[in-house]
Design a protein around this motif. Structure first.
Motif, PDB file in Angstrom:
ATOM      1  N   GLN A   4      36.504  41.587  33.094  1.00  0.00           N
ATOM      2  CA  GLN A   4      35.952  42.331  34.217  1.00  0.00           C
ATOM      3  C   GLN A   4      36.181  41.584  35.520  1.00  0.00           C
ATOM      4  O   GLN A   4      36.457  42.195  36.560  1.00  0.00           O
ATOM      5  CB  GLN A   4      34.447  42.581  34.002  1.00  0.00           C
ATOM      6  N   LYS A   7      39.793  42.102  36.695  1.00  0.00           N
ATOM      7  CA  LYS A   7      39.960  43.449  37.251  1.00  0.00           C
ATOM      8  C   LYS A   7      39.311  43.557  38.624  1.00  0.00           C
ATOM      9  O   LYS A   7      39.850  44.191  39.534  1.00  0.00           O
ATOM     10  CB  LYS A   7      39.364  44.480  36.299  1.00  0.00           C
ATOM     11  N   GLN A   8      38.143  42.913  38.777  1.00  0.00           N
ATOM     12  CA  GLN A   8      37.450  42.976  40.054  1.00  0.00           C
ATOM     13  C   GLN A   8      38.199  42.198  41.126  1.00  0.00           C
ATOM     14  O   GLN A   8      38.205  42.591  42.296  1.00  0.00           O
ATOM     15  CB  GLN A   8      36.025  42.437  39.917  1.00  0.00           C
ATOM     16  N   LYS A  11      40.886  44.481  42.336  1.00  0.00           N
ATOM     17  CA  LYS A  11      40.277  45.531  43.150  1.00  0.00           C
ATOM     18  C   LYS A  11      39.867  44.993  44.519  1.00  0.00           C
ATOM     19  O   LYS A  11      40.039  45.667  45.541  1.00  0.00           O
ATOM     20  CB  LYS A  11      39.061  46.094  42.421  1.00  0.00           C
ATOM     21  N   SER A  12      39.355  43.769  44.527  1.00  0.00           N
ATOM     22  CA  SER A  12      38.895  43.175  45.769  1.00  0.00           C
ATOM     23  C   SER A  12      40.027  43.018  46.772  1.00  0.00           C
ATOM     24  O   SER A  12      39.876  43.347  47.951  1.00  0.00           O
ATOM     25  CB  SER A  12      38.249  41.817  45.485  1.00  0.00           C
ATOM     26  N   ARG A  14      42.796  44.677  46.829  1.00  0.00           N
ATOM     27  CA  ARG A  14      43.237  46.010  47.258  1.00  0.00           C
ATOM     28  C   ARG A  14      42.324  46.545  48.365  1.00  0.00           C
ATOM     29  O   ARG A  14      42.788  47.070  49.369  1.00  0.00           O
ATOM     30  CB  ARG A  14      43.233  46.970  46.064  1.00  0.00           C
ATOM     31  N   GLN A  15      41.010  46.358  48.187  1.00  0.00           N
ATOM     32  CA  GLN A  15      40.063  46.815  49.197  1.00  0.00           C
ATOM     33  C   GLN A  15      40.228  46.054  50.511  1.00  0.00           C
ATOM     34  O   GLN A  15      40.141  46.632  51.596  1.00  0.00           O
ATOM     35  CB  GLN A  15      38.625  46.625  48.702  1.00  0.00           C
ATOM     36  N   GLU A  19      43.781  48.737  51.536  1.00  0.00           N
ATOM     37  CA  GLU A  19      43.128  49.981  51.942  1.00  0.00           C
ATOM     38  C   GLU A  19      42.964  50.114  53.455  1.00  0.00           C
ATOM     39  O   GLU A  19      43.162  51.208  54.007  1.00  0.00           O
ATOM     40  CB  GLU A  19      41.789  50.128  51.221  1.00  0.00           C
ATOM     41  N   THR A  60      30.188  46.812  51.712  1.00  0.00           N
ATOM     42  CA  THR A  60      31.034  46.744  50.517  1.00  0.00           C
ATOM     43  C   THR A  60      30.401  45.708  49.604  1.00  0.00           C
ATOM     44  O   THR A  60      30.301  44.534  49.968  1.00  0.00           O
ATOM     45  CB  THR A  60      32.465  46.314  50.868  1.00  0.00           C
ATOM     46  N   ASP A  62      30.582  44.059  45.879  1.00  0.00           N
ATOM     47  CA  ASP A  62      31.360  43.908  44.645  1.00  0.00           C
ATOM     48  C   ASP A  62      30.656  42.972  43.689  1.00  0.00           C
ATOM     49  O   ASP A  62      30.056  41.970  44.093  1.00  0.00           O
ATOM     50  CB  ASP A  62      32.767  43.388  44.961  1.00  0.00           C
TER      51      ASP A  62
END
Length: 349
Positions: A4, A7-8, A11-12, A14-15, A19, A60, A62
């Motif tokens: 996890q 994956k985070q 994602k972090s 990408r954010q 983005e 945000t 996370d």
């Protein structure tokens, strides 16, 4: 296989890096324009992260859960967390992230604020763990994960039958073992630890939680309103202003998906609550199945079967070991089991 945390981390970035650039190109208005907050920790950390999002919907937030081993190393982990305005972390040991634990994270990223995990034993004084020395930070798993009954383990190791083991779950046994006298010590330990080690005063909060009744699913799993109150304290500690919100309306009982240890009826009665002997199995797929429960006889029978696969020396626990080593305590428990069994004083709820 990615954990996890891995994956985070993806994602972090990408954010953080992708983005905003896409938003400029497409003209899309970003929803989260407030501070970036990272919450790192154990099973309680989701509840804290969710509460922080409720306290500031523009943020945000996370969540990085320290349960499995991540492929990422501490260098990349700290670099990722450096992109956040605020980093809150539980204590965690080396092994979850390669290259160090929470101490190393704080050394690399001094803005990290270590915060307490909530533990409280008064509602579940019989709950114990059996450490598995063959695993990293591991435990022997029973029918409801790492949670075991001290009385049940004693009965097995003493060679008592399942019927006699069931007979031990009576008020006279709980009285003899001091199970009705745990509140003051549990409260002192919680308040002293959070204040002295983490600089968080939860004395007013503990009073409010106790007025609401039972506030723990187990000794280490608090209900979500407890974690909401902790999140508010953490916001205040770093200078963030928590908004006024009715958290009950947005509440998510995340830890209720995990194992739930019952509050035995004589103990619950002392707190003005309804108790029972229903043991809940974990169910993290609640959208597809309602899960399952065990009665006390089913729980003990399953424990006996599992313990039978281990050498007795490998299913030790300091408290149970002390009972077994003390002839007076051991004899008293055996006598009470026999008396309760003969008198028909068997648990019914």
């Amino acid at each position: 296989m990615l954990s996890q945390v891995d994956k985070q981390l993806i994602k972090s970035w990408r954010q953080y890096a992708i983005e905003p650039q896409l938003a400029k190109i497409t003209g899309r208005v970003l929803r989260n324009t407030g501070p970036r907050i990272a919450v790192v920790g154990n099973c309680q950390s989701f509840g804290v992260a969710y509460a922080m999002k409720v306290l500031d919907p523009s943020a945000t937030v996370d969540h990085f859960v320290m349960v499995a081993r991540a492929r990422a190393n501490m260098g990349f982990f700290a670099k990722t967390l450096a992109t956040y305005d605020y980093v809150f972390s539980h204590d965690f040991l080396d092994g979850h992230v390669r290259g160090g634990g929470s101490e190393e994270l704080c050394r690399r990223l001094p803005k990290t604020l270590i915060f307490p995990a909530i533990t409280f034993a008064a509602f579940h004084p019989d709950l114990i763990y059996i450490h598995d020395l063959a695993q990293m930070h591991g435990f022997v798993c029973g029918p409801i994960g790492p949670y075991h009954s001290a009385i049940g383990l004693f009965a097995y190791r003493k060679g008592l039958s399942l019927e006699m083991a069931n007979a031990l779950f009576h008020e006279n046994v709980f009285e003899a073992l001091g199970y009705f006298d745990v509140w003051n010590e549990a409260a002192r330990e919680l308040l002293d630890t959070t204040r002295e080690r983490y600089g968080v005063d939860l004395s007013a909060e503990l009073m409010n939680w106790s007025r609401r009744g039972v506030f723990m699913y187990s000794t280490v799993h608090p209900m979500s309103f407890v974690l909401f109150d902790l999140a508010k304290k953490l916001f205040e500690k770093v200078g963030l202003k928590p908004r006024a919100v009715n958290f009950n309306y947005y509440d998510v009982h995340d830890l209720a998906r995990s194992e739930i240890f019952p509050i035995y009826p004589p103990i619950a009665k002392r707190f003005g609550a309804l108790g029972g002997y229903m043991f809940k199995l974990q169910n993290h797929h609640i959208s597809t199945t309602v899960g399952d429960f065990l009665t006390l006889p089913q729980f003990l029978a399953s424990c006996y079967k599992i313990y039978g696969n281990y050498d007795s020396a490998k299913i030790g626990n300091p408290r149970v070991d002390a009972w077994l080593a003390d002839e007076a305590t051991s004899a008293l428990l055996v006598r009470l089991a026999r008396e309760n069994f003969v008198a028909g004083r068997m648990p019914t709820l």
